[in-house]
Design a protein around this motif. Sequence first.
Motif, PDB file in Angstrom:
ATOM      1  N   VAL A  42       0.839  -1.207   0.000  1.00  0.00           N
ATOM      2  CA  VAL A  42       0.000   0.000   0.000  1.00  0.00           C
ATOM      3  C   VAL A  42       0.873   1.256   0.000  1.00  0.00           C
ATOM      4  CG1 VAL A  42      -1.708   1.309   1.333  1.00  0.00           C
ATOM      5  CG2 VAL A  42      -1.936  -1.170   1.103  1.00  0.00           C
ATOM      6  N   THR A  43       1.926   1.233   0.771  1.00  0.00           N
ATOM      7  CA  THR A  43       2.816   2.394   0.858  1.00  0.00           C
ATOM      8  C   THR A  43       3.542   2.643  -0.455  1.00  0.00           C
ATOM      9  OG1 THR A  43       3.120   2.009   3.222  1.00  0.00           O
ATOM     10  CG2 THR A  43       4.746   3.405   2.133  1.00  0.00           C
ATOM     11  N   VAL A  44       4.050   1.608  -1.087  1.00  0.00           N
ATOM     12  CA  VAL A  44       4.832   1.792  -2.311  1.00  0.00           C
ATOM     13  C   VAL A  44       3.988   2.381  -3.443  1.00  0.00           C
ATOM     14  CG1 VAL A  44       4.580  -0.462  -3.475  1.00  0.00           C
ATOM     15  CG2 VAL A  44       6.745   0.784  -3.620  1.00  0.00           C
ATOM     16  N   THR A  45       2.684   2.170  -3.411  1.00  0.00           N
ATOM     17  CA  THR A  45       1.833   2.728  -4.467  1.00  0.00           C
ATOM     18  C   THR A  45       1.770   4.250  -4.412  1.00  0.00           C
ATOM     19  OG1 THR A  45      -0.189   2.468  -3.157  1.00  0.00           O
ATOM     20  CG2 THR A  45       0.406   0.662  -4.649  1.00  0.00           C
ATOM     21  N   TRP A  46       2.217   4.847  -3.302  1.00  0.00           N
ATOM     22  CA  TRP A  46       2.282   6.301  -3.239  1.00  0.00           C
ATOM     23  C   TRP A  46       3.300   6.872  -4.219  1.00  0.00           C
ATOM     24  CZ3 TRP A  46      -1.009   9.721  -1.814  1.00  0.00           C
ATOM     25  CH2 TRP A  46      -2.005   9.381  -0.920  1.00  0.00           C
ATOM     26  N   ALA A  47       4.247   6.065  -4.656  1.00  0.00           N
ATOM     27  CA  ALA A  47       5.193   6.524  -5.688  1.00  0.00           C
ATOM     28  C   ALA A  47       4.457   6.818  -6.989  1.00  0.00           C
ATOM     29  CB  ALA A  47       6.283   5.482  -5.909  1.00  0.00           C
ATOM     30  N   VAL A  48       3.383   6.101  -7.231  1.00  0.00           N
ATOM     31  CA  VAL A  48       2.550   6.325  -8.416  1.00  0.00           C
ATOM     32  C   VAL A  48       1.515   7.401  -8.132  1.00  0.00           C
ATOM     33  CG1 VAL A  48       0.906   5.257 -10.007  1.00  0.00           C
ATOM     34  CG2 VAL A  48       2.870   3.945  -9.190  1.00  0.00           C
ATOM     35  N   SER A  49       0.785   7.238  -7.036  1.00  0.00           N
ATOM     36  CA  SER A  49      -0.318   8.151  -6.703  1.00  0.00           C
ATOM     37  C   SER A  49       0.152   9.593  -6.526  1.00  0.00           C
ATOM     38  CB  SER A  49      -1.017   7.688  -5.429  1.00  0.00           C
ATOM     39  OG  SER A  49      -1.558   6.407  -5.610  1.00  0.00           O
ATOM     40  N   ALA A  50       1.287   9.783  -5.895  1.00  0.00           N
ATOM     41  CA  ALA A  50       1.801  11.133  -5.665  1.00  0.00           C
ATOM     42  C   ALA A  50       2.066  11.849  -6.979  1.00  0.00           C
ATOM     43  CB  ALA A  50       3.078  11.073  -4.826  1.00  0.00           C
ATOM     44  N   PHE A  51       2.559  11.109  -7.963  1.00  0.00           N
ATOM     45  CA  PHE A  51       2.832  11.707  -9.268  1.00  0.00           C
ATOM     46  C   PHE A  51       1.529  12.150  -9.933  1.00  0.00           C
ATOM     47  CE2 PHE A  51       3.819  11.848 -13.765  1.00  0.00           C
ATOM     48  CZ  PHE A  51       5.042  12.497 -13.774  1.00  0.00           C
ATOM     49  N   TYR A  52       0.500  11.290  -9.866  1.00  0.00           N
ATOM     50  CA  TYR A  52      -0.787  11.648 -10.467  1.00  0.00           C
ATOM     51  C   TYR A  52      -1.431  12.827  -9.748  1.00  0.00           C
ATOM     52  CZ  TYR A  52      -0.704   7.582 -13.507  1.00  0.00           C
ATOM     53  OH  TYR A  52      -0.370   6.674 -14.471  1.00  0.00           O
ATOM     54  N   LEU A  53      -1.347  12.853  -8.428  1.00  0.00           N
ATOM     55  CA  LEU A  53      -1.895  13.975  -7.673  1.00  0.00           C
ATOM     56  C   LEU A  53      -1.153  15.272  -8.000  1.00  0.00           C
ATOM     57  CD1 LEU A  53      -2.487  12.264  -4.215  1.00  0.00           C
ATOM     58  CD2 LEU A  53      -4.242  13.083  -5.803  1.00  0.00           C
ATOM     59  N   GLY A  54       0.166  15.190  -8.065  1.00  0.00           N
ATOM     60  CA  GLY A  54       0.960  16.365  -8.429  1.00  0.00           C
ATOM     61  C   GLY A  54       0.623  16.869  -9.820  1.00  0.00           C
ATOM     62  N   GLY A  55       0.409  15.937 -10.747  1.00  0.00           N
ATOM     63  CA  GLY A  55       0.044  16.323 -12.111  1.00  0.00           C
ATOM     64  C   GLY A  55      -1.350  16.911 -12.195  1.00  0.00           C
ATOM     65  N   ALA A  56      -2.283  16.356 -11.421  1.00  0.00           N
ATOM     66  CA  ALA A  56      -3.660  16.859 -11.434  1.00  0.00           C
ATOM     67  C   ALA A  56      -3.723  18.300 -10.933  1.00  0.00           C
ATOM     68  CB  ALA A  56      -4.556  15.964 -10.585  1.00  0.00           C
ATOM     69  N   VAL A  57      -2.922  18.608  -9.939  1.00  0.00           N
ATOM     70  CA  VAL A  57      -2.850  19.975  -9.423  1.00  0.00           C
ATOM     71  C   VAL A  57      -1.955  20.824 -10.327  1.00  0.00           C
ATOM     72  CG1 VAL A  57      -1.990  21.383  -7.506  1.00  0.00           C
ATOM     73  CG2 VAL A  57      -3.283  19.296  -7.046  1.00  0.00           C
ATOM     74  N   GLY A  58      -0.888  20.216 -10.805  1.00  0.00           N
ATOM     75  CA  GLY A  58       0.134  20.953 -11.543  1.00  0.00           C
ATOM     76  C   GLY A  58      -0.274  21.472 -12.905  1.00  0.00           C
ATOM     77  N   GLN A  59      -0.995  20.697 -13.696  1.00  0.00           N
ATOM     78  CA  GLN A  59      -1.288  21.155 -15.059  1.00  0.00           C
ATOM     79  C   GLN A  59      -2.119  22.433 -15.093  1.00  0.00           C
ATOM     80  OE1 GLN A  59      -2.066  18.580 -18.259  1.00  0.00           O
ATOM     81  NE2 GLN A  59      -0.244  17.380 -17.866  1.00  0.00           N
TER      82      GLN A  59
END
Length: 178
Positions: A48-65
């Motif tokens: 569950v913890t390691v999936t944050w490597a993926v989720s954090a990128f998507y969250l950053g992109g969703a806010v970032g674009q």
Amino acid sequence: PLPVTAAPVVPRRIVATILLGTLLNPLNSSMIAVALVRLQRDFDVGLVTVTWAVSAFYLGGAVGQPLMGRLADVFGPRRMFCAGWVVVGAAGVLVPLAPTFGWLVAGRVVQALGTSAAFPAGLAILRRCAPEGTTPTGAMAAVAMAASMSAALGPVVGGALVVLVGWEAIFYVNTALA
């Protein structure tokens, strides 16, 4: 019949630069998938913890674009496009050096914010380079195709890098491209 007109021409060097910048976001979002097992093992974290490597990128992109699109409106698309590349290059060097998994996840957010600058700023640059009153549809289609292809190639490139060099190499790709 309607007359056939040529599509607006945007200089190839500009299209190539935008293509290179915009492919980093989908490439990074898909390359990480093949490194999750190694990250889990090296940082001694659970599934569950390691999936944050993926989720954090998507969250950053969703806010970032949208944020980067607005900043491109305020500061100029070229400036934001270049700033995004600097951020991506720096993250590509620093993320592999993360002392803990939390730092790696934070670095992924920074990486996502940097890659998020390329798409809105790149499209604005293409529009500015097109002749007045036209839409650079060919250049925009090329950007969309490059993004799709890089997402598809991410697991292949990432898998080769993880096996041959280690998970750190998937981040160094960003520095090399930036």
